[in-house]
Design an enzyme around this catalytic site. Structure first.
Site, short mmCIF file in Angstrom:
data_model
loop_
_atom_site.label_atom_id
_atom_site.label_comp_id
_atom_site.label_asym_id
_atom_site.label_seq_id
_atom_site.Cartn_x
_atom_site.Cartn_y
_atom_site.Cartn_z
CE1 TYR A 1 8.00 16.72 -14.97
CE2 TYR A 1 6.22 16.37 -13.42
CZ TYR A 1 7.57 16.49 -13.69
OH TYR A 1 8.48 16.38 -12.66
CE LYS B 1 17.79 28.60 -11.78
NZ LYS B 1 18.69 28.77 -10.63
CG ASP C 1 18.61 27.80 -7.45
OD1 ASP C 1 17.63 28.54 -7.30
OD2 ASP C 1 19.63 28.15 -8.07
CG ASP D 1 7.08 15.45 -9.44
OD1 ASP D 1 6.74 14.83 -8.42
OD2 ASP D 1 7.35 14.88 -10.52
CG ASP E 1 8.54 13.06 -4.04
OD1 ASP E 1 7.33 13.25 -3.86
OD2 ASP E 1 9.01 12.09 -4.67
#
Ligand code: NAD
Length: 355
Positions: free
Chosen positions: A142, A187, A219, A243, A247
């Site tokens: 980001y 990852k 994942d 992020d 959620d």
């Protein structure tokens, strides 16, 4: 202890949920002999109306100089048409950057009294859901370079050792205050930045021998959060993974009005706020659920003021309030007693007991 708390009521339901929370903090102060001094800060739409700026420098300075910041929520339709850099949410971004809070901590906890509200199967919920996601907040993809050239767009994901170390430490320290299990999510089978992440986390782990560190690919983690959330205590991860996972985690607990959050940097001065917005649709009606904000205040006591016993007392009081069958409108179900925002805070105060 004497603590100076910067209080941002903000917009919409912000003033209602924050006022309710201050009642609970006052009760804690009474019971435990602390003094909490509150400094009112204007931020968001109300600050645009007053100063033409969502967070004037003078207000930010008061926040940075405080022992911690309690925030309701900002924003609303009224300010939808102001220029982008003057929007209420800009105040929030400036506050986070100004306070240097690089670690966002969001608990996913299901209250046994509200287990029907989870979209997960009963058999999974019964095992319990009670973990925290520690998300790196001001680095990663980001904040890397973003560019579009012709038909190609690029976003750079970059982390350096010190950025990983500082969020890693928050992960370990959070785990030390809980069940001492830390899951580092990355990852590393694909990304260099994740391989560096994993290496740094393992180097750090020698400094925290009391915490059990495990690794998980992102994942797989997304799958495990819905398959077996009871396995997690603290998850630490980079900005974008955090992020998305946070959620996902908030949804499995069922209710947006119940979930708190904290954001911390290199000092103990943190930013504490519920995860929801200013809910203009229910503002001024005394029907908002203040529990997410009240639990954010509990996180402030635990993580910024080292008042673990006081924080636990708030959590127990919330639990007793739910046990008694009271519900605000957002979590109302058959056979329960409907209460408003103010009454909810009163009942939680009545249930607050010194251990
Ligand atoms: P929202 O979270 O404010 O509301 C979504 C839904 O949840 C609404 O139906 C609302 O009534 C309900 N809700 C939210 N909090 C509740 C509570 N405590 N008790 C009971 N019901 C509750 O999201 P939105 O409607 O998309 O956004 C409204 C405004 O809030 C927008 O201006 C948005 O930009 C802003 N916002 C601010 C923050 C923040 O201040 N951190 C975060 C998200 C959104």
């Amino acid at each position: 202890m004497v603590k100076n708390i910067a209080v941002i009521r903000g917009d919409g339901i912000g003033p209602e949920i924050v006022n309710a929370t201050l009642k609970v903090l006052d009760k804690v102060a009474d019971l435990y002999g602390h003094t909490f001094n509150y400094t009112d800060i204007d931020m968001g739409g109300c600050a645009i109306d007053k100063y033409g700026d969502p967070l004037p420098q003078s207000e930010l300075k008061k926040c940075v100089e405080s022992d911690s910041v309690l925030l309701g929520a900002v924003g609303g339709d009224k300010w939808n048409n102001v220029p982008g850099n003057m929007r209420p949410e800009k105040g929030l971004l400036r506050l986070r950057a100004g306070m240097g809070v690089y670690s966002n901590n969001r608990p996913a906890k299901i209250w046994k009294q509200l287990s029907d509200a989870s979209p997960l199967k009963k058999s999974i919920v019964e095992n319990g859901i009670d973990f925290i996601i520690v998300r790196e907040l001001i680095g990663g993809i980001y904040f890397g370079e973003h560019k579009t050239e012709g038909d190609t767009a690029t976003d750079v994901l970059r982390y350096n050792v010190s950025e990983i170390e500082r969020i890693g430490r928050i992960g370990f320290e959070t785990a030390q205050k809980r069940n001492k299990k830390l899951c580092s999510v990355e990852k590393s089978n694909v990304l260099d930045s994740s391989r560096l992440w994993k290496k740094v986390m393992h180097e750090l782990s020698f400094e925290y021998p009391d915490v059990e560190l495990t690794d998980m690919l992102v994942d797989n983690c997304a799958m495990q959060i819905v398959k077996n959330p009871a396995q997690f205590d603290v998850i630490v991860t980079e900005n974008m993974f955090g992020d998305i996972l946070s959620d996902e985690a908030s949804q499995i607990t069922g209710s947006i009005g119940m979930i708190p959050s904290s954001s911390l940097g290199s000092t103990t001065c943190g930013l504490y706020e519920p995860i929801h917005g200013s809910a203009p649709d229910i503002a001024g009606k005394d029907i908002a659920n203040p529990v997410g904000t009240i639990l954010s205040a509990a996180m402030m006591l635990k993580y910024s003021f080292d008042m673990e016993e006081e924080a636990n007392a708030i959590e127990k009081a919330v639990s007793s309030y739910l046990d008694s069958g009271y519900r605000t409108a957002d979590i109302m179900s058959e056979g329960m007693t409907l209460v408003g925002c103010k009454k909810c805070a009163e009942l939680i105060c009545e249930n607050l007991k010194k251990e």
